[in-house]
Design an enzyme around this catalytic site. Sequence first.
Site, PDB file in Angstrom:
ATOM      1  N   LYS A   1      79.725  91.654  46.087  1.00  0.00           N
ATOM      2  CA  LYS A   1      78.332  92.083  46.269  1.00  0.00           C
ATOM      3  C   LYS A   1      78.280  92.914  47.545  1.00  0.00           C
ATOM      4  O   LYS A   1      79.139  92.761  48.428  1.00  0.00           O
ATOM      5  CB  LYS A   1      77.447  90.836  46.435  1.00  0.00           C
ATOM      6  CG  LYS A   1      76.010  91.069  46.109  1.00  0.00           C
ATOM      7  CD  LYS A   1      75.711  90.862  44.633  1.00  0.00           C
ATOM      8  CE  LYS A   1      74.263  91.183  44.323  1.00  0.00           C
ATOM      9  NZ  LYS A   1      73.935  90.986  42.916  1.00  0.00           N
TER      10      LYS A   1
ATOM     11  N   GLY B   1      56.756  86.313  32.787  1.00  0.00           N
ATOM     12  CA  GLY B   1      57.226  87.648  33.196  1.00  0.00           C
ATOM     13  C   GLY B   1      57.665  88.462  31.997  1.00  0.00           C
ATOM     14  O   GLY B   1      58.659  88.136  31.338  1.00  0.00           O
ATOM     15  N   VAL B   2      56.886  89.504  31.672  1.00  0.00           N
ATOM     16  CA  VAL B   2      57.246  90.356  30.527  1.00  0.00           C
ATOM     17  C   VAL B   2      57.538  91.780  31.006  1.00  0.00           C
ATOM     18  O   VAL B   2      56.949  92.751  30.556  1.00  0.00           O
ATOM     19  CB  VAL B   2      56.176  90.315  29.402  1.00  0.00           C
ATOM     20  CG1 VAL B   2      56.319  89.039  28.599  1.00  0.00           C
ATOM     21  CG2 VAL B   2      54.760  90.444  29.958  1.00  0.00           C
ATOM     22  N   GLY B   3      58.456  91.873  31.968  1.00  0.00           N
ATOM     23  CA  GLY B   3      58.949  93.171  32.433  1.00  0.00           C
ATOM     24  C   GLY B   3      60.072  93.628  31.518  1.00  0.00           C
ATOM     25  O   GLY B   3      60.019  93.427  30.298  1.00  0.00           O
ATOM     26  N   ASN B   4      61.101  94.202  32.092  1.00  0.00           N
ATOM     27  CA  ASN B   4      62.176  94.771  31.272  1.00  0.00           C
ATOM     28  C   ASN B   4      62.839  93.739  30.370  1.00  0.00           C
ATOM     29  O   ASN B   4      63.006  93.964  29.179  1.00  0.00           O
ATOM     30  CB  ASN B   4      63.235  95.410  32.184  1.00  0.00           C
ATOM     31  CG  ASN B   4      62.681  96.627  32.892  1.00  0.00           C
ATOM     32  OD1 ASN B   4      61.942  97.405  32.289  1.00  0.00           O
ATOM     33  ND2 ASN B   4      62.998  96.774  34.166  1.00  0.00           N
ATOM     34  N   VAL B   5      63.205  92.589  30.925  1.00  0.00           N
ATOM     35  CA  VAL B   5      63.891  91.566  30.126  1.00  0.00           C
ATOM     36  C   VAL B   5      62.890  90.835  29.225  1.00  0.00           C
ATOM     37  O   VAL B   5      63.092  90.715  28.014  1.00  0.00           O
ATOM     38  CB  VAL B   5      64.633  90.552  31.040  1.00  0.00           C
ATOM     39  CG1 VAL B   5      65.221  89.415  30.212  1.00  0.00           C
ATOM     40  CG2 VAL B   5      65.721  91.247  31.841  1.00  0.00           C
TER      41      VAL B   5
ATOM     42  N   TYR C   1      59.916  91.578  28.069  1.00  0.00           N
ATOM     43  CA  TYR C   1      59.314  92.360  26.981  1.00  0.00           C
ATOM     44  C   TYR C   1      60.285  92.493  25.800  1.00  0.00           C
ATOM     45  O   TYR C   1      59.913  92.315  24.635  1.00  0.00           O
ATOM     46  CB  TYR C   1      58.902  93.739  27.503  1.00  0.00           C
ATOM     47  CG  TYR C   1      58.467  94.683  26.416  1.00  0.00           C
ATOM     48  CD1 TYR C   1      57.235  94.529  25.777  1.00  0.00           C
ATOM     49  CD2 TYR C   1      59.297  95.724  26.001  1.00  0.00           C
ATOM     50  CE1 TYR C   1      56.847  95.388  24.757  1.00  0.00           C
ATOM     51  CE2 TYR C   1      58.914  96.589  24.988  1.00  0.00           C
ATOM     52  CZ  TYR C   1      57.694  96.417  24.373  1.00  0.00           C
ATOM     53  OH  TYR C   1      57.314  97.256  23.365  1.00  0.00           O
TER      54      TYR C   1
HETATM   55  P1  NAD Z   1      61.061  93.355  35.973  1.00  0.00           P
HETATM   56  O1  NAD Z   1      60.622  93.638  37.364  1.00  0.00           O
HETATM   57  O2  NAD Z   1      61.125  94.479  34.984  1.00  0.00           O
HETATM   58  O3  NAD Z   1      60.137  92.223  35.322  1.00  0.00           O
HETATM   59  C1  NAD Z   1      59.665  91.120  36.025  1.00  0.00           C
HETATM   60  C2  NAD Z   1      58.253  90.854  35.538  1.00  0.00           C
HETATM   61  O4  NAD Z   1      57.772  89.677  36.169  1.00  0.00           O
HETATM   62  C3  NAD Z   1      57.277  91.985  35.879  1.00  0.00           C
HETATM   63  O5  NAD Z   1      56.555  92.365  34.735  1.00  0.00           O
HETATM   64  C4  NAD Z   1      56.387  91.341  36.942  1.00  0.00           C
HETATM   65  O6  NAD Z   1      55.060  91.861  36.914  1.00  0.00           O
HETATM   66  C5  NAD Z   1      56.431  89.895  36.526  1.00  0.00           C
HETATM   67  N1  NAD Z   1      56.030  88.941  37.562  1.00  0.00           N
HETATM   68  C6  NAD Z   1      56.120  89.045  38.899  1.00  0.00           C
HETATM   69  N2  NAD Z   1      55.597  87.966  39.507  1.00  0.00           N
HETATM   70  C7  NAD Z   1      55.183  87.148  38.505  1.00  0.00           C
HETATM   71  C8  NAD Z   1      54.568  85.872  38.476  1.00  0.00           C
HETATM   72  N3  NAD Z   1      54.255  85.214  39.600  1.00  0.00           N
HETATM   73  N4  NAD Z   1      54.305  85.318  37.262  1.00  0.00           N
HETATM   74  C9  NAD Z   1      54.580  85.962  36.128  1.00  0.00           C
HETATM   75  N5  NAD Z   1      55.151  87.193  36.104  1.00  0.00           N
HETATM   76  C10 NAD Z   1      55.453  87.760  37.276  1.00  0.00           C
HETATM   77  O7  NAD Z   1      62.473  92.644  36.108  1.00  0.00           O
HETATM   78  P2  NAD Z   1      63.538  92.387  34.957  1.00  0.00           P
HETATM   79  O8  NAD Z   1      64.569  93.437  35.022  1.00  0.00           O
HETATM   80  O9  NAD Z   1      62.821  92.109  33.683  1.00  0.00           O
HETATM   81  O10 NAD Z   1      64.219  91.064  35.480  1.00  0.00           O
HETATM   82  C11 NAD Z   1      63.555  89.804  35.365  1.00  0.00           C
HETATM   83  C12 NAD Z   1      64.435  88.703  35.963  1.00  0.00           C
HETATM   84  O11 NAD Z   1      65.692  88.689  35.290  1.00  0.00           O
HETATM   85  C13 NAD Z   1      64.766  88.883  37.442  1.00  0.00           C
HETATM   86  O12 NAD Z   1      64.889  87.596  38.025  1.00  0.00           O
HETATM   87  C14 NAD Z   1      66.131  89.559  37.413  1.00  0.00           C
HETATM   88  O13 NAD Z   1      66.860  89.320  38.593  1.00  0.00           O
HETATM   89  C15 NAD Z   1      66.757  88.866  36.234  1.00  0.00           C
HETATM   90  N6  NAD Z   1      67.832  89.638  35.581  1.00  0.00           N
HETATM   91  C16 NAD Z   1      67.587  90.855  35.045  1.00  0.00           C
HETATM   92  C17 NAD Z   1      68.617  91.556  34.421  1.00  0.00           C
HETATM   93  C18 NAD Z   1      68.369  92.896  33.782  1.00  0.00           C
HETATM   94  O14 NAD Z   1      69.225  93.358  33.002  1.00  0.00           O
HETATM   95  N7  NAD Z   1      67.248  93.561  34.049  1.00  0.00           N
HETATM   96  C19 NAD Z   1      69.915  91.005  34.347  1.00  0.00           C
HETATM   97  C20 NAD Z   1      70.136  89.740  34.888  1.00  0.00           C
HETATM   98  C21 NAD Z   1      69.080  89.047  35.507  1.00  0.00           C
END
Ligand code: NAD
Length: 358
Positions: free
Chosen positions: A80, A180-184, A186
């Site tokens: 890292k 949390g319905v962001g990238n993962v 959703y």
């Molecule tokens: P993202 O930022 O796209 O989505 C996170 C979502 O959580 C957002 O929509 C945000 O508005 C929401 N959020 C923030 N605070 C909140 C709360 N208090 N309650 C409910 N929702 C809340 O991030 P992501 O890429 O979807 O990643 C989500 C998690 O998965 C993170 O912990 C990340 O480290 C982990 N992760 C992601 C990946 C990846 O490929 N993107 C891979 C491994 C782990």
Amino acid sequence: MPVFSHAENFNHEQIAFCRKDEVGLKAIIAIHDTTLGPALGGCRFYDYPSEADALRDVLRLSRGMTYKAACAGLNLGGGKAVIIGNPRVEKSEGLFRAFGQFVDSLGGRYITAEDSGTAVSDMDLIRQETTHVCGVSKFAGGSGDPSPVTAWGVFHGIRAALDEVYGTPELEGRTIAIQGVGNVGYNLVRYLHEVGAKTIVADVDDERLQRCADEYGSTVVGLDAIYDADADVFAPCAMGAILNSNTIPRLKAKVVAGGANNQLDDIKLHGEMLQERGIVYAPDYVINAGGLINVYAEIKHMPREKALRDAESIFHTLKRIFSLGKEHGITEAQAANLVAEQRIRQIGKLAAFQRGGL
Ligand code: NAD
């Protein structure tokens, strides 16, 4: 500040302190273990309160990457990097290219990638100085957004945990509460909808919630109400440390399986608390390994389809972890560590054998 005797220094192989005042670069690269392959791990850009905090973070995170890659069956070690500074005001071409030169000087022992505070465009700058970077843009030969692969792995992890509790991985008719319905999150909602599961969602972002409700009929609940949701599975997909002494007693779900990192506030205490409540927990670094599987495919020049197929194996990895946990009377998180350590030991012996060391 102690380095060799640092509490988080678990036999790290190499720690490189990188400094280039002309471009304001202060970074630390930690290589924890390269038994299985080059150490891969993201580069975090963060305004740490102190250099000691940055060192602690990079040591802890790099060790986590060793375990994650080992459990995912990848030929990668754990590493890292952290860049100390405020990413909103301190990013520059010079800084990332200087960082790229430091990465290059390690000769491929460390491969960098995106992490919080860094973006695909930053990886493209690093790429100008070294080939030991992944997560670059598609234009620069990268694999693009990893989150559909991460969500696909989480989907199969949920199936494995359901199988453990109910004797069937069937998702049709099940209800999944997603925080949390962001990238993962959703993408997970999308996959679940396709197989007839119901979803309950919470997020701070109203537009993202609306999108899930409109496109996939998700039920929207408040940020705090998600812990009380009447669901079969609770899937944390937002931030860390949300499984704690306040939230665990509220869960109705018999499964916790989601993509967020570092879900347990205290790995031992809250892992045991889940177990005492009869809740099956899919260890976060195992179930969310799809993103790492995706960049591994990128390094090996394999297509997205191969990454998706490999992410499906998270189902079998989790099943093995669950049975090991039962066999040894330990939590799922402890069993995951055992699986990782066993693989590192076994493959390490093979490598020594090849060198004539056995
Ligand atoms: P993202 O930022 O796209 O989505 C996170 C979502 O959580 C957002 O929509 C945000 O508005 C929401 N959020 C923030 N605070 C909140 C709360 N208090 N309650 C409910 N929702 C809340 O991030 P992501 O890429 O979807 O990643 C989500 C998690 O998965 C993170 O912990 C990340 O480290 C982990 N992760 C992601 C990946 C990846 O490929 N993107 C891979 C491994 C782990």
